[in-house]
Structures are given as C-alpha cells and as structure tokens.
Write an enzyme that holds these catalytic residues in place. Sequence first.
Site, PDB file in Angstrom:
ATOM      1  N   LEU A 127      -2.556 -10.452  -4.955  1.00  0.00           N
ATOM      2  CA  LEU A 127      -1.720  -8.911  -4.836  1.00  0.00           C
ATOM      3  C   LEU A 127      -0.378  -9.209  -4.715  1.00  0.00           C
ATOM      4  O   LEU A 127       0.414  -8.564  -5.231  1.00  0.00           O
ATOM      5  CB  LEU A 127      -2.546  -8.337  -3.705  1.00  0.00           C
ATOM      6  CG  LEU A 127      -1.669  -6.824  -3.389  1.00  0.00           C
ATOM      7  CD1 LEU A 127      -2.027  -5.912  -4.547  1.00  0.00           C
ATOM      8  CD2 LEU A 127      -2.248  -6.361  -2.019  1.00  0.00           C
ATOM      9  N   GLY A 131       8.771  -9.806  -3.803  1.00  0.00           N
ATOM     10  CA  GLY A 131       9.237  -8.644  -3.767  1.00  0.00           C
ATOM     11  C   GLY A 131       8.316  -7.888  -2.943  1.00  0.00           C
ATOM     12  O   GLY A 131       8.792  -6.642  -2.611  1.00  0.00           O
ATOM     13  N   SER A 134       4.301  -6.562   2.505  1.00  0.00           N
ATOM     14  CA  SER A 134       3.925  -5.274   3.243  1.00  0.00           C
ATOM     15  C   SER A 134       3.981  -3.911   2.289  1.00  0.00           C
ATOM     16  O   SER A 134       3.108  -3.284   2.477  1.00  0.00           O
ATOM     17  CB  SER A 134       4.806  -5.055   4.320  1.00  0.00           C
ATOM     18  OG  SER A 134       4.614  -6.033   5.179  1.00  0.00           O
ATOM     19  N   ILE A 159      -0.868 -17.080  -3.042  1.00  0.00           N
ATOM     20  CA  ILE A 159      -2.259 -16.805  -3.423  1.00  0.00           C
ATOM     21  C   ILE A 159      -3.148 -18.087  -2.966  1.00  0.00           C
ATOM     22  O   ILE A 159      -3.182 -19.016  -3.378  1.00  0.00           O
ATOM     23  CB  ILE A 159      -2.314 -16.528  -5.098  1.00  0.00           C
ATOM     24  CG1 ILE A 159      -1.248 -15.644  -5.356  1.00  0.00           C
ATOM     25  CG2 ILE A 159      -3.749 -16.241  -5.405  1.00  0.00           C
ATOM     26  CD1 ILE A 159      -1.392 -14.216  -4.570  1.00  0.00           C
ATOM     27  N   TYR A 180       2.478   3.695  -8.112  1.00  0.00           N
ATOM     28  CA  TYR A 180       1.285   2.863  -7.677  1.00  0.00           C
ATOM     29  C   TYR A 180      -0.084   3.480  -8.448  1.00  0.00           C
ATOM     30  O   TYR A 180      -1.061   2.528  -8.483  1.00  0.00           O
ATOM     31  CB  TYR A 180       1.240   2.969  -6.188  1.00  0.00           C
ATOM     32  CG  TYR A 180       0.668   4.300  -5.701  1.00  0.00           C
ATOM     33  CD1 TYR A 180      -0.575   4.393  -5.466  1.00  0.00           C
ATOM     34  CD2 TYR A 180       1.421   5.409  -5.446  1.00  0.00           C
ATOM     35  CE1 TYR A 180      -1.209   5.641  -4.864  1.00  0.00           C
ATOM     36  CE2 TYR A 180       0.981   6.755  -5.008  1.00  0.00           C
ATOM     37  CZ  TYR A 180      -0.559   6.612  -4.639  1.00  0.00           C
ATOM     38  OH  TYR A 180      -0.927   7.844  -4.258  1.00  0.00           O
ATOM     39  N   GLU A 365      -3.120 -10.398   5.237  1.00  0.00           N
ATOM     40  CA  GLU A 365      -4.033  -9.173   4.939  1.00  0.00           C
ATOM     41  C   GLU A 365      -3.462  -7.962   5.882  1.00  0.00           C
ATOM     42  O   GLU A 365      -4.247  -7.429   6.467  1.00  0.00           O
ATOM     43  CB  GLU A 365      -5.362  -9.691   5.401  1.00  0.00           C
ATOM     44  CG  GLU A 365      -6.033 -10.422   4.368  1.00  0.00           C
ATOM     45  CD  GLU A 365      -7.456 -10.508   3.970  1.00  0.00           C
ATOM     46  OE1 GLU A 365      -8.194  -9.482   4.531  1.00  0.00           O
ATOM     47  OE2 GLU A 365      -8.145 -11.407   3.777  1.00  0.00           O
ATOM     48  N   THR A 367       0.481  -7.463   8.238  1.00  0.00           N
ATOM     49  CA  THR A 367       1.206  -8.057   9.324  1.00  0.00           C
ATOM     50  C   THR A 367       0.788  -7.389  10.488  1.00  0.00           C
ATOM     51  O   THR A 367       0.169  -6.167  10.353  1.00  0.00           O
ATOM     52  CB  THR A 367       2.587  -7.839   9.303  1.00  0.00           C
ATOM     53  OG1 THR A 367       2.926  -6.701   9.386  1.00  0.00           O
ATOM     54  CG2 THR A 367       3.143  -8.578   7.935  1.00  0.00           C
TER      55      THR A 367
HETATM   56  C1  LIG Z   1      -1.086 -18.517   4.263  1.00  0.00           C
HETATM   57  C2  LIG Z   1      -0.843 -17.211   3.434  1.00  0.00           C
HETATM   58  C3  LIG Z   1      -1.900 -16.820   2.663  1.00  0.00           C
HETATM   59  C4  LIG Z   1      -1.845 -15.726   1.694  1.00  0.00           C
HETATM   60  N1  LIG Z   1      -2.807 -15.443   0.938  1.00  0.00           N
HETATM   61  C5  LIG Z   1      -2.546 -14.360   0.224  1.00  0.00           C
HETATM   62  C6  LIG Z   1      -3.650 -14.249  -0.737  1.00  0.00           C
HETATM   63  O1  LIG Z   1      -4.579 -14.892  -1.102  1.00  0.00           O
HETATM   64  N2  LIG Z   1      -3.377 -13.012  -1.548  1.00  0.00           N
HETATM   65  C7  LIG Z   1      -2.220 -12.167  -1.567  1.00  0.00           C
HETATM   66  O2  LIG Z   1      -2.227 -11.151  -2.236  1.00  0.00           O
HETATM   67  N3  LIG Z   1      -1.419 -12.475  -0.510  1.00  0.00           N
HETATM   68  C8  LIG Z   1      -1.554 -13.564   0.389  1.00  0.00           C
HETATM   69  N4  LIG Z   1      -0.697 -13.721   1.284  1.00  0.00           N
HETATM   70  C9  LIG Z   1       0.628 -12.629   1.435  1.00  0.00           C
HETATM   71  C10 LIG Z   1       0.477 -11.972   2.729  1.00  0.00           C
HETATM   72  O3  LIG Z   1      -0.399 -10.958   2.738  1.00  0.00           O
HETATM   73  C11 LIG Z   1       2.030 -11.405   3.203  1.00  0.00           C
HETATM   74  O4  LIG Z   1       2.557 -12.389   3.445  1.00  0.00           O
HETATM   75  C12 LIG Z   1       1.996 -10.279   3.979  1.00  0.00           C
HETATM   76  O5  LIG Z   1       1.330  -9.094   3.684  1.00  0.00           O
HETATM   77  C13 LIG Z   1       3.283 -10.027   4.523  1.00  0.00           C
HETATM   78  O6  LIG Z   1       4.166  -9.945   3.349  1.00  0.00           O
HETATM   79  P1  LIG Z   1       5.551 -10.615   3.230  1.00  0.00           P
HETATM   80  O7  LIG Z   1       5.462 -11.929   3.542  1.00  0.00           O
HETATM   81  O8  LIG Z   1       6.247 -10.099   2.143  1.00  0.00           O
HETATM   82  O9  LIG Z   1       6.252  -9.849   4.529  1.00  0.00           O
HETATM   83  P2  LIG Z   1       7.241  -8.700   4.727  1.00  0.00           P
HETATM   84  O10 LIG Z   1       6.679  -7.409   4.194  1.00  0.00           O
HETATM   85  O11 LIG Z   1       8.727  -8.970   4.140  1.00  0.00           O
HETATM   86  O12 LIG Z   1       7.382  -8.494   6.463  1.00  0.00           O
HETATM   87  C14 LIG Z   1       8.346  -9.201   7.131  1.00  0.00           C
HETATM   88  C15 LIG Z   1       8.280  -8.452   8.357  1.00  0.00           C
HETATM   89  O13 LIG Z   1       8.778  -6.995   8.344  1.00  0.00           O
HETATM   90  C16 LIG Z   1       7.792  -6.311   8.957  1.00  0.00           C
HETATM   91  N5  LIG Z   1       7.793  -5.065   8.389  1.00  0.00           N
HETATM   92  C17 LIG Z   1       7.714  -4.605   6.744  1.00  0.00           C
HETATM   93  N6  LIG Z   1       7.749  -3.463   6.439  1.00  0.00           N
HETATM   94  C18 LIG Z   1       7.553  -2.903   7.864  1.00  0.00           C
HETATM   95  C19 LIG Z   1       7.437  -1.449   7.948  1.00  0.00           C
HETATM   96  N7  LIG Z   1       7.304  -0.530   7.300  1.00  0.00           N
HETATM   97  N8  LIG Z   1       7.499  -1.187   9.571  1.00  0.00           N
HETATM   98  C20 LIG Z   1       7.591  -2.075  10.431  1.00  0.00           C
HETATM   99  N9  LIG Z   1       7.506  -3.442  10.182  1.00  0.00           N
HETATM  100  C21 LIG Z   1       7.683  -3.778   8.573  1.00  0.00           C
HETATM  101  C22 LIG Z   1       6.510  -7.130   8.939  1.00  0.00           C
HETATM  102  O14 LIG Z   1       5.467  -6.658   9.823  1.00  0.00           O
HETATM  103  C23 LIG Z   1       6.873  -8.396   9.262  1.00  0.00           C
HETATM  104  O15 LIG Z   1       7.240  -8.695  10.719  1.00  0.00           O
HETATM  105  C24 LIG Z   1      -0.745 -14.818   2.069  1.00  0.00           C
HETATM  106  C25 LIG Z   1       0.276 -15.099   2.977  1.00  0.00           C
HETATM  107  C26 LIG Z   1       0.459 -16.361   3.562  1.00  0.00           C
HETATM  108  C27 LIG Z   1       1.446 -16.776   4.480  1.00  0.00           C
END
Ligand SMILES: Cc1cc2nc3c(=O)[nH]c(=O)nc-3n(C[C@H](O)[C@H](O)[C@H](O)COP(=O)(O)OP(=O)(O)OC[C@H]3O[C@@H](n4cnc5c(N)ncnc54)[C@H](O)[C@@H]3O)c2cc1C
Length: 382
Positions: A127, A131, A134, A159, A180, A365, A367
């Site tokens: 997913l 860019g 969250s 992934i 979406y 899954e 934050t």
């Molecule tokens: C080891 C690992 C395995 C993963 N495995 C998968 C997978 O198998 N498949 C997949 O699809 N994804 C996967 N992910 C991705 C993971 O789900 C995302 O990293 C996560 O959802 C956060 O997205 P981001 O890294 O873009 O952080 P961002 O969304 O940029 O967030 C950064 C910070 O901003 C905060 N923030 C963002 N928006 C808001 C808001 N509206 N209000 C308050 N705070 C906010 C967040 O809480 C966080 O603290 C994985 C990530 C890691 C590190």
Amino acid sequence: MRAPLTALSEEEEIFRDAVRAFAARELAPRARRQDEQGHYDPDLVPKLFELGVMAIETPAEWGGGGGSFFLSVLAIEELSRADAAVAVLVDAQNTLVANALLRFAAPELRQRVLSRMAKDTVASYALSEAGSGSDAFALQTRAVEDGDSYLITGRKLWITNAAEAGVFLVMANANPSAGYRGITSFVVERGTKGFTIGRKEDKLGIRASSTCELVLDAARVPKANVVGKIGQGYKIAIETLNEGRIAIGAQMVGIAQGALDDALAYTAERRQFGKAIGSFQAVQFQLAQMATEVEAARLMVYNAARLKDAGASFLMQAAMAKLFASQIAERVTSVAVELFGGVGYTREYPVEKRWRDAKIGKIYEGTSNMQLQTIAKQLQKG
Ligand SMILES: Cc1cc2nc3c(=O)[nH]c(=O)nc-3n(C[C@H](O)[C@H](O)[C@H](O)COP(=O)(O)OP(=O)(O)OC[C@H]3O[C@@H](n4cnc5c(N)ncnc54)[C@H](O)[C@@H]3O)c2cc1C
C-alpha cells in the site's frame, strides 16, 4: 458462565503450545544471527509452512488450517516472544493478504492464490509509497486498462516480505478522477514483466524481515487478478488494516513477554552485594510493573481479537490495543535492558534486540497518532 479472555479452548491451547515449542527450538537459537545478517536462513520459511502458521484461517480444502483470527494472534504473540522479525512475515501473510483475499476476492482468484499461500508461497501487502504513508490514499501508483489486463505503473515503499514473496497485493488507482474511490487491489505475481523488487532497507529492528521498494513499470496484470471490484481497494485496505493491527498488538505483547522472561531469569542469577539482584525489592517492583503492563496489553489484544471473531465491532478496541501494546513493549524492553546492566547494552543477550524490535510497533500499520485519531473519532461518534 462466560470464559475469561485468557482461557484458551483445547484447540487454541494445542496450537499455542506447538508454536511456542517451535519458536523456542527453531527461532530463539538463530534470532541474533538472523538479526546480524539481515535476512532469514533459507531453511526457515519452509519450516513455517510445515508448522501450519502460513495459512491459519484459509479453509482446509485449500490446504489451510481453517482456524480463527484469534489463532493468528496467538501464533504472532508466540513467535514474537522468540523473534519478532519472523512473526512479521507470518503477520503480513495471514492478517493482511490472506485476510483480504478471503473476504474480498472472487472464488477463482481466492482459491488459486490462497492454495499457493498455504503450500509454499509468501505474500506481501503493498500500500505505502514514498509520498503516501499515513495519508495512504494519496497513493500515486496507477492502473490503466488495456484489453483483458491492467498496466500498473508506480513505486511502492516499505514492503514487508518483498524479498521472499511470490505474490503481492498491490493497491493502485484505476480511476484517479474518482479520488480514493479509484483505488483498486491487484494480485501481482513475482516475475511479471515490468515488475522488479528494488532496494532493501537497512533497519533499526526486525532486521531479518525484508522491507523493500517495489518498482512497477507498465506491469501487465490480468483482469482476473483484480481483488473484489474496481474502486474497492480503499475499503479492502481500511478493513484489513483495522484487523491487522490487532496482530501487531500481539507482536508487541510477545516482544514484551520475551523481555520479561529474560529479565526474570537474569535477575535471579546475577549477584551483587552478595545477593541475587532479584532479591532487592526495587528490582522486584520493576518486574511487577512490567508483568502488569504485559498482562493489560494482552487482555486488550485478546479482547479485540475475540470481538472480531464474534462479529462484533472492534475498531476502537483494535486501535487501543495496538497503541497501548506498542507503548508497553517499548517501556518493558527498555527496563529489561536496564535490569541487565552493562551486558544489557551489548549483543551478548537478546534484550537490546527486543528493544530495537519494539520500536516498529508505533510506526507500521498506522502510526500511534493514526491510532489516536481513530480512537478520538470513535469517541466523538459516541
Ligand atoms: C519496517 C516497516 C515495514 C513496513 N511494512 C509495510 C508493508 O508491508 N506494506 C505497506 O504498505 N507499508 C509498510 N510499511 C509502511 C508503514 O505503514 C508507514 O511507514 C507508516 O504508515 C507511516 O507512514 P510514513 O512512514 O510515510 O510516515 P508519515 O505518514 O510521514 O508520518 C510521519 C509522522 O507524522 C505523523 N503524522 C502524519 N500525519 C499526521 C496527522 N494527520 N496527524 C498527526 N500526526 C500525523 C505520524 O504519526 C508520524 O509520527 C512499513 C514500514 C516499516 C518501517
């Protein structure tokens, strides 16, 4: 009379004990080495298939265990107690990909893919993008109709299982003008022309688990591999992640329980001032606090899982379970490092790894802020 949350049925107990024994025998001895090498031993994944933890809810007629979601939670907790990096492989396979296919795929696709996932094929759930984390539905990967196929173009990031996977559940937008509501789920096979596995991340924790970029350049995917309907992808993603995060709570409970087990053993053995350090009340109180937190988190995780299996609403309980379990996992593992003193800060003992592994619980899954957002919305709904 209703059974207590932690009371297991005979089937649950037999399954939990089998996974626990496997984890102690097969995972614990190799956890440190796999962490250092940054990948699983080649013989490990086949052993997970043999154990029966790669298709827990898949019906027996397709080679699965025909079990409940609660069994997946038990498996992930027990595997995490030995090595959370192995548990996440089982987690994505069961609670995300198999779950999505079981609930949403047409019968032919469901049987075709789930029977392979029960036998020998690892799956990934794709997913996130650079860019869109969250804000997952801002994804930029596009699917363009072409005859009896779709051509998918885009890049996925983070992934899990990508290095081992044979099938990928990829979310792409097939109708960007609908926003979406254009997001659609596709089963993409490894080896599809135009589809490559990109860079692998070098991570803080769960290091043996592969986390890679996916590159799709007009990857041709047959229409028969669309999961559910065109435009249903956002619903599939929301609903699978709502459930999947209960299992991340279980992963965190397993990590914390492992750290508590380690700390109990070490404090009984280590002597200072002529006594075992576990005989000092201050240390006993730290252990008591840790045990209380693990118990509370486990109850929240089990309750959310049992609500889901009962068909009751569980959205808020799932978010709370993941939020709280990831908080306590970080705290409990941190105190465990301290109770080991200097050696806790070295790789000689598994506690420093548990502390590093725990950190991911607040990130993937959804934050912790995203969990709080879900809880807050549910509170407002009343
Ligand atoms: C080891 C690992 C395995 C993963 N495995 C998968 C997978 O198998 N498949 C997949 O699809 N994804 C996967 N992910 C991705 C993971 O789900 C995302 O990293 C996560 O959802 C956060 O997205 P981001 O890294 O873009 O952080 P961002 O969304 O940029 O967030 C950064 C910070 O901003 C905060 N923030 C963002 N928006 C808001 C808001 N509206 N209000 C308050 N705070 C906010 C967040 O809480 C966080 O603290 C994985 C990530 C890691 C590190």
